[in-house]
Enzyme design. Structure first.
Site, PDB file in Angstrom:
ATOM      1  N   HIS A 111     -21.321 -50.328 -21.550  1.00 43.63           N
ATOM      2  CA  HIS A 111     -20.864 -49.612 -22.758  1.00 43.63           C
ATOM      3  C   HIS A 111     -22.103 -48.886 -23.196  1.00 43.63           C
ATOM      4  O   HIS A 111     -21.973 -47.584 -23.404  1.00 43.63           O
ATOM      5  CB  HIS A 111     -20.549 -50.788 -23.827  1.00 43.63           C
ATOM      6  CG  HIS A 111     -20.560 -50.511 -25.326  1.00 43.63           C
ATOM      7  ND1 HIS A 111     -19.209 -50.154 -25.978  1.00 43.63           N
ATOM      8  CD2 HIS A 111     -21.434 -49.859 -26.105  1.00 43.63           C
ATOM      9  CE1 HIS A 111     -19.478 -49.834 -27.240  1.00 43.63           C
ATOM     10  NE2 HIS A 111     -20.942 -49.619 -27.232  1.00 43.63           N
ATOM     11  N   GLU A 112     -23.222 -49.287 -23.008  1.00 46.96           N
ATOM     12  CA  GLU A 112     -24.417 -48.752 -23.495  1.00 46.96           C
ATOM     13  C   GLU A 112     -24.727 -47.625 -22.640  1.00 46.96           C
ATOM     14  O   GLU A 112     -25.373 -46.489 -22.971  1.00 46.96           O
ATOM     15  CB  GLU A 112     -25.640 -49.611 -23.674  1.00 46.96           C
ATOM     16  CG  GLU A 112     -25.591 -50.838 -24.603  1.00 46.96           C
ATOM     17  CD  GLU A 112     -25.365 -50.368 -25.917  1.00 46.96           C
ATOM     18  OE1 GLU A 112     -25.659 -49.295 -26.418  1.00 46.96           O
ATOM     19  OE2 GLU A 112     -24.680 -51.020 -26.783  1.00 46.96           O
ATOM     20  N   HIS A 161     -22.965 -44.348 -23.821  1.00 48.88           N
ATOM     21  CA  HIS A 161     -23.783 -43.632 -24.912  1.00 48.88           C
ATOM     22  C   HIS A 161     -24.604 -43.044 -24.150  1.00 48.88           C
ATOM     23  O   HIS A 161     -24.977 -41.642 -24.682  1.00 48.88           O
ATOM     24  CB  HIS A 161     -24.245 -44.679 -26.089  1.00 48.88           C
ATOM     25  CG  HIS A 161     -23.440 -45.548 -26.898  1.00 48.88           C
ATOM     26  ND1 HIS A 161     -22.620 -44.711 -27.753  1.00 48.88           N
ATOM     27  CD2 HIS A 161     -23.181 -46.744 -27.224  1.00 48.88           C
ATOM     28  CE1 HIS A 161     -22.001 -45.408 -28.559  1.00 48.88           C
ATOM     29  NE2 HIS A 161     -22.244 -46.911 -28.217  1.00 48.88           N
ATOM     30  N   ILE A 187     -22.944 -53.148 -41.783  1.00 50.01           N
ATOM     31  CA  ILE A 187     -22.804 -52.434 -42.954  1.00 50.01           C
ATOM     32  C   ILE A 187     -23.792 -52.472 -43.945  1.00 50.01           C
ATOM     33  O   ILE A 187     -23.839 -51.628 -45.006  1.00 50.01           O
ATOM     34  CB  ILE A 187     -21.334 -52.628 -43.467  1.00 50.01           C
ATOM     35  CG1 ILE A 187     -21.417 -54.219 -44.227  1.00 50.01           C
ATOM     36  CG2 ILE A 187     -20.128 -52.541 -42.434  1.00 50.01           C
ATOM     37  CD1 ILE A 187     -19.941 -54.281 -45.087  1.00 50.01           C
ATOM     38  N   PHE A 188     -24.613 -53.427 -44.075  1.00 49.01           N
ATOM     39  CA  PHE A 188     -25.741 -53.469 -44.856  1.00 49.01           C
ATOM     40  C   PHE A 188     -27.047 -52.870 -44.351  1.00 49.01           C
ATOM     41  O   PHE A 188     -27.912 -52.913 -45.185  1.00 49.01           O
ATOM     42  CB  PHE A 188     -25.691 -54.656 -45.614  1.00 49.01           C
ATOM     43  CG  PHE A 188     -24.518 -55.216 -46.534  1.00 49.01           C
ATOM     44  CD1 PHE A 188     -23.960 -54.321 -47.294  1.00 49.01           C
ATOM     45  CD2 PHE A 188     -23.697 -56.166 -46.046  1.00 49.01           C
ATOM     46  CE1 PHE A 188     -22.704 -54.621 -47.973  1.00 49.01           C
ATOM     47  CE2 PHE A 188     -22.484 -56.641 -46.654  1.00 49.01           C
ATOM     48  CZ  PHE A 188     -22.073 -55.782 -47.591  1.00 49.01           C
ATOM     49  N   ALA A 189     -27.313 -52.975 -43.066  1.00 47.45           N
ATOM     50  CA  ALA A 189     -28.661 -52.479 -42.635  1.00 47.45           C
ATOM     51  C   ALA A 189     -28.390 -51.582 -41.392  1.00 47.45           C
ATOM     52  O   ALA A 189     -29.398 -51.498 -40.774  1.00 47.45           O
ATOM     53  CB  ALA A 189     -29.240 -53.902 -42.270  1.00 47.45           C
ATOM     54  N   GLY A 190     -27.302 -51.322 -41.160  1.00 48.69           N
ATOM     55  CA  GLY A 190     -27.035 -50.365 -40.062  1.00 48.69           C
ATOM     56  C   GLY A 190     -26.363 -49.255 -40.495  1.00 48.69           C
ATOM     57  O   GLY A 190     -26.164 -48.810 -41.659  1.00 48.69           O
ATOM     58  N   GLY A 191     -25.834 -48.347 -39.522  1.00 45.12           N
ATOM     59  CA  GLY A 191     -24.846 -46.940 -40.145  1.00 45.12           C
ATOM     60  C   GLY A 191     -23.445 -47.284 -40.487  1.00 45.12           C
ATOM     61  O   GLY A 191     -22.878 -46.197 -40.159  1.00 45.12           O
ATOM     62  N   TYR A 192     -23.090 -48.443 -40.219  1.00 42.87           N
ATOM     63  CA  TYR A 192     -21.488 -48.540 -40.359  1.00 42.87           C
ATOM     64  C   TYR A 192     -20.995 -48.843 -41.584  1.00 42.87           C
ATOM     65  O   TYR A 192     -19.841 -49.378 -41.878  1.00 42.87           O
ATOM     66  CB  TYR A 192     -21.369 -49.821 -39.464  1.00 42.87           C
ATOM     67  CG  TYR A 192     -21.210 -49.497 -37.998  1.00 42.87           C
ATOM     68  CD1 TYR A 192     -20.081 -48.984 -37.271  1.00 42.87           C
ATOM     69  CD2 TYR A 192     -22.532 -49.459 -37.258  1.00 42.87           C
ATOM     70  CE1 TYR A 192     -20.188 -48.441 -35.969  1.00 42.87           C
ATOM     71  CE2 TYR A 192     -22.522 -49.418 -35.898  1.00 42.87           C
ATOM     72  CZ  TYR A 192     -21.270 -48.820 -35.315  1.00 42.87           C
ATOM     73  OH  TYR A 192     -21.213 -48.430 -33.896  1.00 42.87           O
TER      74      TYR A 192
END
Length: 701
Positions: A483-484, A487, A616-621
């Site tokens: 997966h990585e 990217h 969602i609170f500390a990442g980009g999602y």
């Protein structure tokens, strides 16, 4: 103020071919970043004075400013993720507001914004390449979203919100990290950890040694259980001690939800500020802001989630029934009232009995060196590249880190990457990720070369080698590495020379997971897997019968796993569309409401999973978690192009691979992802292949 001579020797301020990861230290951060920001501030002022709506007078100097900051900040941010110390943390925390302030100033520069608008409105617009047009439009959109069109007092308010949000998300993830670290359970009685595999016991003993129990061994203990994933998961999967599973589950689920590490108020404040920010920008809610730079719209995301949810619900209900009847047959007292801390355990038992696959017994077939060799061979087949070790060419931050060079079919280097595979709980955050070090860029090319080559990080958290035994991986970890690497390939194989839209830059967020999830599909391709799965001692290949079981196990509990992701995605969208901060409904009420349609077993009343929902609170999602599913649709459909061509027809696979390389991997952010997809696939994406791969198609028919 730092003296001039100490600045001249500050590694962050040198010209380097590769970042000096081996010498950068916490004490370089404050003087280095401050001097850099001062220098960039001067360059920005100069640019604003001399700007003209042309590439050489606008885009090139701007890229240089953006690049310097992202490379240098990238170095210290990366070190914080892989080699965290209290000193480094404190130094970054101190200069972070200054860096955010500069980024806001850059993002809200009226002269730059107006110059981009002039390019957009000029008669020459039509003559620009598509990549250049995307670059200009992205800069304009980004400027608008960063508050440029706001009146002065509104803009001040906007900037305050940005600063505050940055601080809050930082605090959020530190609380999660600290709460995870804080929990330790020392076990001295072997009966309490029955069922746990030797690999886990070894890990627990190692953890005990690091906490001062120097005589701890895997056999005799003591054993220290923590809430890090490599420790938490084996307990949930294998511990026959139900009370232990419950204790660890509850601890995991309530991380960062009490005392001075409580994230509840932080979450509320984040949601409140995001909503205020959206309203300032003229949007109804934060999800609309998020979707402004994505392929999807709120409606389209909702529609896809509901389509997948209705296809997953009945199979998920059936999954629980299967578990209950299986547990009953095994004479389990809890069979009739299976709950959260039983599901993973009994799923593991059912999977072993049904497919007779024991993840632990497969580990010897997946040794890291062999997995990497097979991955690189696949990349050569599909994309015509060679990955060769280049250790020693670039400085590294830990002796376990490997460095590789990627060469094209004529042997020329096209990219480099670092690979940091093992977990180091005391200093490295968990999870797996890919990040950029340098992007491909014409403007940033060193003298004598026409383009700067892209460089990437690949970071995982695998079980470290123990003694002379290599790192032995679970199948899931093998998927993670594939997966990585997907990217990394999109970052490294870009053919785009405009640095600001090269590689993964400017690719809509919900399309970014396409190449990574696409690569995971190859783990189930027979020839690929067989070339990976060689026993590290005997060299024997994974038995055919085991491969067939792995394939069947892929759709095992697909309904339940799908629902879990859909729950995360839905609660994320709900919190960023309908939730009213400070209203009658709390964040936990929203979570409960969403769970009714997405969880077959209702969550515990004290479930506080939101307090560690870092994505969602500390990442980009934020208002973007749906993009995992959105991208799964794209990636399953992209893989189905290879299925259509014939997976065993090597010529067809190579041709399709070349086409994938020349579209999805090459065009970067220089072309709209939907167009790139259509160019590769010949049509728009369909959710059908995803449901088919997951064995959920019949259920939705």
């Amino acid at each position: 103020m730092a003296s001039e001579d100490s600045l001249s020797s500050n590694p962050l301020l040198q010209n380097f071919e590769f970042p000096p990861f081996d010498v950068v230290d916490a004490h370089h951060v404050r003087p280095g970043i401050r001097a850099l920001l001062q220098q960039l501030e001067a360059e920005l002022e100069q640019l604003e004075k001399s700007v003209e709506p042309s590439w050489p007078k606008l885009v090139e100097p701007l890229e240089k400013i953006i690049d310097r900051l992202s490379v240098v900040w990238g170095i210290i941010n990366h070190l914080k993720a892989v080699k965290d110390t209290p000193e480094l943390r404190a130094a970054i925390e101190e200069v972070q507001p200054e860096k955010v302030k500069f980024q806001l100033r850059l993002g809200q520069s009226k002269p730059i914004y107006n110059a981009f608008k002039s390019i957009r409105e000029s008669p020459d617009w039509k003559t620009l390449t598509e990549a250049r047009q995307r670059l200009v439009e992205a800069q304009i959109k980004e400027a608008v979203l960063s508050g440029i069109a706001l009146e002065d007092d509104k803009r001040d308010e906007f900037n305050k919100i940005e600063q505050e949000l940055e601080k809050l998300s930082h605090k959020f993830s530190e609380n999660v990290l600290d709460a995870t670290k804080k929990f330790e359970k020392l076990i001295t009685d072997k009966k309490e950890i029955e069922g746990l595999p030797p690999s886990a016991l070894g890990l627990f003993a190692q953890a005990a040694v690091s906490k001062g129990h120097e005589n701890a061994t895997a056999d005799t203990g003591p054993w220290l259980i923590t809430l890090d994933a490599p420790s938490y998961l084996p307990v949930m999967q294998h511990a026959t001690n139900r009370a232990l599973r419950e204790e660890i589950y509850r601890a995991y689920l309530s991380r960062a939800s009490s005392g001075d590490l409580d994230n509840t108020a932080i979450i509320d404040q984040i949601l409140k500020l995001r909503l205020e920010k959206a309203k300032l920008l003229g949007y109804r809610n934060y999800a609309e802001v998020s979707m402004a730079t994505k392929m999807a719209t709120v409606e389209k995301a909702d529609e896809l989630l509901e389509k997948l949810r209705s296809a997953s619900w009945d199979p998920a209900v059936q999954d629980i029934e299967d578990l209950k009847s299986f547990a009953k047959k095994q004479g389990a007292a809890e069979a009739d009232c299976l709950t959260h801390w039983d599901i993973t355990f009994w799923s593991e038992r059912l999977r072993e009995s049904k497919y007779d696959i024991n993840e632990e017994e497969l580990r010897p077939y997946f040794s890291l060196p062999k997995v990497m060799d097979a991955l690189f061979r696949l990349a050569k087949t599909l994309f015509g590249i060679d990955v060769v070790p280049a250790d020693g060419v670039a400085p590294v931050w830990n002796s376990d880190v490997r460095f590789y060079c990627v060469k094209d079919s004529s042997g020329n280097p096209t990219a480099y990457f670092y690979f940091d595979p093992y977990s180091r709980p005391s200093e490295k955050r968990d999870g797996a990720w890919m990040d950029e070090v340098f992007s491909r860029s014409r403007v940033m090319a060193q003298k004598g070369s026409s383009v700067r080559l892209p460089v990437a990080h690949m970071v995982c958290n695998q079980t470290p080698p123990v003694g002379d035994k290599p790192s032995l991986m679970t199948f899931r970890e093998v998927e993670t590495v594939f997966h990585e690497f997907g990217h990394a390939l999109q970052h490294m194989l870009t053919k785009e020379d405009e640095g600001l839209v090269a590689g993964i830059r400017n690719i809509e967020w919900d399309a970014v997971e396409l190449p990574s999830q696409f690569m995971e599909n190859w783990c189930y391709h027979r020839d690929t897997l067989m070339s990976v799965a060689k026993h590290y001692q005997t060299g024997e290949t994974l038995p055919e019968s085991v491969y067939k079981k792995l394939l069947a196990a892929r759709t095992f509990r697909a309904g339940s796993l799908s629902l879990r992701q859909l729950k995360f995605a839905t609660v994320d969208l709900e919190l960023h569309t309908k939730y009213v901060p400070g209203g009658t409904e709390s964040i936990y009420d929203v979570d409960k409401r969403v769970s009714i349609k997405t969880q077959v077993i209702p969550p515990l009343p004290e479930d506080r999973f939101l307090c560690s929902f870092s994505h969602i609170f500390a990442g980009g999602y934020a208002a973007g978690y749906y993009s995992y599913k959105w991208a799964e649709v794209l990636s399953a459909d992209a893989f189905s192009a290879f299925e259509d061509a014939g997976l065993d027809d090597i010529k067809a696979v190579k041709e399709t691979g070349q086409r994938f390389r020349n579209t999805i991997l090459a065009l970067g952010g220089g072309k709209a992802p939907l167009q790139v997809f259509v160019e590769f696939r010949g049509r728009e994406p369909s959710p059908e292949p995803l449901l088919r791969h997951n064995g959920l198609l019949a259920a939705s028919g």
